[in-house]
Scaffold this motif. Structure first.
Motif, short mmCIF file in Angstrom:
data_model
loop_
_atom_site.label_atom_id
_atom_site.label_comp_id
_atom_site.label_asym_id
_atom_site.label_seq_id
_atom_site.Cartn_x
_atom_site.Cartn_y
_atom_site.Cartn_z
N ASN A 15 0.82 -1.21 0.00
CA ASN A 15 0.00 0.00 0.00
C ASN A 15 0.85 1.26 0.00
O ASN A 15 0.51 2.24 -0.65
CB ASN A 15 -0.99 0.00 1.17
CG ASN A 15 -2.21 -0.82 0.85
OD1 ASN A 15 -3.03 -0.44 0.02
ND2 ASN A 15 -2.33 -1.97 1.48
N TRP A 18 1.97 1.81 -3.49
CA TRP A 18 0.88 2.33 -4.32
C TRP A 18 0.63 3.81 -4.03
O TRP A 18 0.45 4.61 -4.96
CB TRP A 18 -0.39 1.51 -4.10
CG TRP A 18 -1.51 1.94 -4.99
CD1 TRP A 18 -1.57 1.84 -6.34
CD2 TRP A 18 -2.72 2.56 -4.58
NE1 TRP A 18 -2.76 2.35 -6.80
CE2 TRP A 18 -3.49 2.80 -5.74
CE3 TRP A 18 -3.24 2.93 -3.34
CZ2 TRP A 18 -4.74 3.39 -5.70
CZ3 TRP A 18 -4.49 3.52 -3.30
CH2 TRP A 18 -5.22 3.74 -4.47
N PHE A 33 -9.37 4.81 -0.29
CA PHE A 33 -9.50 3.36 -0.21
C PHE A 33 -10.96 3.03 0.05
O PHE A 33 -11.52 3.45 1.05
CB PHE A 33 -8.64 2.81 0.93
CG PHE A 33 -7.17 2.95 0.71
CD1 PHE A 33 -6.43 1.88 0.22
CD2 PHE A 33 -6.52 4.14 0.98
CE1 PHE A 33 -5.07 2.01 0.01
CE2 PHE A 33 -5.16 4.27 0.77
CZ PHE A 33 -4.44 3.20 0.28
N VAL A 96 3.76 -2.09 -8.12
CA VAL A 96 2.71 -2.88 -7.47
C VAL A 96 2.01 -3.72 -8.53
O VAL A 96 1.94 -3.33 -9.69
CB VAL A 96 1.69 -1.98 -6.72
CG1 VAL A 96 2.33 -1.31 -5.52
CG2 VAL A 96 1.09 -0.95 -7.66
N TYR A 101 -3.73 -3.40 -7.95
CA TYR A 101 -3.79 -1.94 -7.98
C TYR A 101 -3.88 -1.48 -9.45
O TYR A 101 -2.89 -1.08 -10.03
CB TYR A 101 -2.56 -1.33 -7.33
CG TYR A 101 -2.35 -1.76 -5.89
CD1 TYR A 101 -2.94 -1.06 -4.86
CD2 TYR A 101 -1.56 -2.85 -5.58
CE1 TYR A 101 -2.75 -1.44 -3.54
CE2 TYR A 101 -1.37 -3.24 -4.27
CZ TYR A 101 -1.97 -2.54 -3.26
OH TYR A 101 -1.78 -2.92 -1.97
N TRP A 103 -5.10 1.09 -10.79
CA TRP A 103 -4.97 2.53 -11.02
C TRP A 103 -3.82 3.05 -10.20
O TRP A 103 -3.67 2.61 -9.06
CB TRP A 103 -6.27 3.23 -10.60
CG TRP A 103 -6.24 4.70 -10.76
CD1 TRP A 103 -6.53 5.40 -11.88
CD2 TRP A 103 -5.89 5.65 -9.77
NE1 TRP A 103 -6.37 6.74 -11.65
CE2 TRP A 103 -5.98 6.92 -10.35
CE3 TRP A 103 -5.47 5.57 -8.43
CZ2 TRP A 103 -5.69 8.09 -9.66
CZ3 TRP A 103 -5.20 6.73 -7.75
CH2 TRP A 103 -5.32 7.97 -8.37
#
Length: 104
Positions: A15, A18, A33, A96, A101, A103
């Protein structure tokens, strides 16, 4: 990779990568999120919430949430100065898996 980053959980590191990737692409507001409610019956026990709290405790992000976002099972994350330093470090890998993910 620093020892602090190596000690992050796998999900927290993914995360963070990202969030850095989003920042590097020009979105300085931080990503939102939308939590999959099938992963947890409780907001505070959701794996993404737990890993974002891990990043917040380490000083990489600030979580943006309120009672309405909690009711909607959404939250945001903004990089702190330490997180921005990672984003500005060209050696920090922001790769990632696109299937997790998609986007940006």
């Amino acid at each position: 990779m620093s020892a602090d980053l190596e000690n992050l959980s796998d999900l927290a590191l993914l995360n963070l990568k990202w969030i850095v990737k989003v920042w590097r692409r020009g979105d300085r507001n931080g990503p939102a999120f939308e939590l999959d409610t099938s992963l947890s019956e409780e907001y505070d026990a959701h794996p993404v919430v737990l890993c974002l709290r891990e990043l917040e405790v380490r000083g990489y992000i600030t979580i943006a949430e309120n009672e309405f976002s909690r009711l909607g099972w959404t939250l945001g994350a903004d990089l702190t100065a330490a997180g921005i330093a990672l984003a500005e470090d060209e050696d920090f890998d922001d790769h990632v898996p696109p299937e997790i993910y998609p986007w940006p």
